[in-house]
Scaffold this active site. Structure first.
Site, PDB file in Angstrom:
ATOM      1  N   CYS A 139       0.858  -1.189   0.000  1.00  0.00           N
ATOM      2  CA  CYS A 139       0.000   0.000   0.000  1.00  0.00           C
ATOM      3  C   CYS A 139       0.891   1.234   0.000  1.00  0.00           C
ATOM      4  CB  CYS A 139      -0.911  -0.008   1.229  1.00  0.00           C
ATOM      5  SG  CYS A 139      -1.768   1.554   1.486  1.00  0.00           S
ATOM      6  N   HIS A 160      -8.834  14.458   1.166  1.00  0.00           N
ATOM      7  CA  HIS A 160      -8.232  15.522   0.358  1.00  0.00           C
ATOM      8  C   HIS A 160      -8.576  16.861   0.990  1.00  0.00           C
ATOM      9  CE1 HIS A 160      -7.593  13.099  -3.441  1.00  0.00           C
ATOM     10  NE2 HIS A 160      -8.544  12.363  -2.906  1.00  0.00           N
ATOM     11  N   HIS A 206      -8.109   8.354   2.881  1.00  0.00           N
ATOM     12  CA  HIS A 206      -7.436   9.657   2.892  1.00  0.00           C
ATOM     13  C   HIS A 206      -8.470  10.748   2.695  1.00  0.00           C
ATOM     14  CE1 HIS A 206      -7.419   7.926  -1.159  1.00  0.00           C
ATOM     15  NE2 HIS A 206      -7.629   9.155  -1.618  1.00  0.00           N
ATOM     16  N   GLY A 254     -14.396   7.665  -7.391  1.00  0.00           N
ATOM     17  CA  GLY A 254     -13.106   8.261  -7.727  1.00  0.00           C
ATOM     18  C   GLY A 254     -11.952   7.808  -6.857  1.00  0.00           C
ATOM     19  N   HIS A 262      -3.671   1.213   8.515  1.00  0.00           N
ATOM     20  CA  HIS A 262      -4.322   0.977   7.231  1.00  0.00           C
ATOM     21  C   HIS A 262      -5.811   0.665   7.386  1.00  0.00           C
ATOM     22  CE1 HIS A 262      -4.543  -0.215   2.977  1.00  0.00           C
ATOM     23  NE2 HIS A 262      -5.469  -1.060   3.410  1.00  0.00           N
ATOM     24  N   CYS A 312       0.611   3.390   3.156  1.00  0.00           N
ATOM     25  CA  CYS A 312       1.300   2.774   4.300  1.00  0.00           C
ATOM     26  C   CYS A 312       2.802   3.033   4.189  1.00  0.00           C
ATOM     27  CB  CYS A 312       1.043   1.274   4.360  1.00  0.00           C
ATOM     28  SG  CYS A 312      -0.560   0.835   5.071  1.00  0.00           S
ATOM     29  N   ASP A 334      -0.304  16.316  -2.161  1.00  0.00           N
ATOM     30  CA  ASP A 334      -0.698  15.411  -3.236  1.00  0.00           C
ATOM     31  C   ASP A 334       0.310  15.520  -4.385  1.00  0.00           C
ATOM     32  OD1 ASP A 334      -3.680  14.001  -4.035  1.00  0.00           O
ATOM     33  OD2 ASP A 334      -2.256  14.361  -5.650  1.00  0.00           O
ATOM     34  N   HIS A 373      -6.357   3.293   0.718  1.00  0.00           N
ATOM     35  CA  HIS A 373      -5.984   3.587   2.108  1.00  0.00           C
ATOM     36  C   HIS A 373      -6.698   4.912   2.367  1.00  0.00           C
ATOM     37  CE1 HIS A 373      -2.661   3.789   5.414  1.00  0.00           C
ATOM     38  NE2 HIS A 373      -3.470   4.839   5.614  1.00  0.00           N
ATOM     39  N   THR A 404      -8.833   5.925  -5.904  1.00  0.00           N
ATOM     40  CA  THR A 404      -7.797   5.191  -6.645  1.00  0.00           C
ATOM     41  C   THR A 404      -6.750   4.595  -5.713  1.00  0.00           C
ATOM     42  OG1 THR A 404      -6.493   7.209  -6.977  1.00  0.00           O
ATOM     43  CG2 THR A 404      -8.065   6.616  -8.722  1.00  0.00           C
TER      44      THR A 404
HETATM   45  P1  AMP Z   1      -8.218   9.194  -4.660  1.00  0.00           P
HETATM   46  O1  AMP Z   1      -8.416   9.247  -6.153  1.00  0.00           O
HETATM   47  O2  AMP Z   1      -9.271   9.897  -3.862  1.00  0.00           O
HETATM   48  O3  AMP Z   1      -7.984   7.767  -4.192  1.00  0.00           O
HETATM   49  O4  AMP Z   1      -6.912  10.013  -4.372  1.00  0.00           O
HETATM   50  C1  AMP Z   1      -5.633   9.489  -4.454  1.00  0.00           C
HETATM   51  C2  AMP Z   1      -4.700  10.667  -4.502  1.00  0.00           C
HETATM   52  O5  AMP Z   1      -3.417  10.222  -4.134  1.00  0.00           O
HETATM   53  C3  AMP Z   1      -4.584  11.316  -5.877  1.00  0.00           C
HETATM   54  O6  AMP Z   1      -4.943  12.692  -5.763  1.00  0.00           O
HETATM   55  C4  AMP Z   1      -3.111  11.123  -6.234  1.00  0.00           C
HETATM   56  O7  AMP Z   1      -2.591  12.237  -6.920  1.00  0.00           O
HETATM   57  C5  AMP Z   1      -2.478  10.959  -4.867  1.00  0.00           C
HETATM   58  N1  AMP Z   1      -1.241  10.204  -4.832  1.00  0.00           N
HETATM   59  C6  AMP Z   1      -0.997   8.988  -5.376  1.00  0.00           C
HETATM   60  N2  AMP Z   1       0.253   8.586  -5.093  1.00  0.00           N
HETATM   61  C7  AMP Z   1       0.813   9.564  -4.339  1.00  0.00           C
HETATM   62  C8  AMP Z   1       2.092   9.743  -3.737  1.00  0.00           C
HETATM   63  N3  AMP Z   1       3.066   8.829  -3.842  1.00  0.00           N
HETATM   64  N4  AMP Z   1       2.304  10.884  -3.034  1.00  0.00           N
HETATM   65  C9  AMP Z   1       1.335  11.801  -2.926  1.00  0.00           C
HETATM   66  N5  AMP Z   1       0.112  11.694  -3.456  1.00  0.00           N
HETATM   67  C10 AMP Z   1      -0.144  10.587  -4.165  1.00  0.00           C
HETATM   68 ZN    ZN Z   2      -2.280   1.455   3.653  1.00  0.00          ZN
END
Ligand code: AMP
Ligand code: ZN
Length: 109
Positions: free
Chosen positions: A3, A97, A95, A88, A45, A6, A29, A93, A90
């Site tokens: 992950c 925004h 999070h 949306g 997690h 993580c 981000d 884990h 992706t």
């Molecule tokens: P979501 O689409 O809500 O799952 O948001 C995932 C977010 O994680 C997206 O805005 C990506 O740009 C961001 N993201 C993915 N990998 C990383 C990373 N290594 N560091 C910072 N942000 C990331």
């Molecule tokens: Zn995780």
């Protein structure tokens, strides 16, 4: 577990960290959608909002947001939690925004 968040929480991969405490980290981000765009995650997690099993975790995540925004001098911001692929999500884990620095439309796309 494989992950990416993580790994960010465990410092196995680098991120632009802006906040850390015992339970939570916040980092910028990688693909910002606004002049300010950071993510707040629990270190533990949970794959999505649906998996959170303790009210404390919600408190830990959300209570740091006004702390961080205050430090950044931000009074207005959008918070988003995508839950599930069709919403949306992706990275699986949980999070939150936090975005600021521009006007946002409603409803979100
Ligand atoms: P979501 O689409 O809500 O799952 O948001 C995932 C977010 O994680 C997206 O805005 C990506 O740009 C961001 N993201 C993915 N990998 C990383 C990373 N290594 N560091 C910072 N942000 C990331
Ligand atoms: Zn995780």
């Amino acid at each position: 577990m494989d992950c990416i968040f993580c790994k960010i929480a465990g410092k196995e991969i680098s991120s632009s960290l802006i906040y850390e405490d015992e339970n939570v980290v916040a980092f910028n981000d990688l693909n910002p959608q606004a002049p300010v765009h950071f993510l707040v995650i629990p270190k533990k997690h949970y794959s999505s909002l649906n998996e959170i099993d303790s009210k404390e975790v919600f408190a830990q995540i959300f209570s740091v947001i006004p702390e961080i925004t205050k430090k950044l001098g931000i009074k207005e911001y959008r918070t988003v939690v995508n839950t599930g692929a069709s919403a949306g999500q992706t990275v699986f884990h949980i999070h939150v925004h936090v975005m600021s620095g521009r006007n946002f439309t409603w409803p979100a796309g």
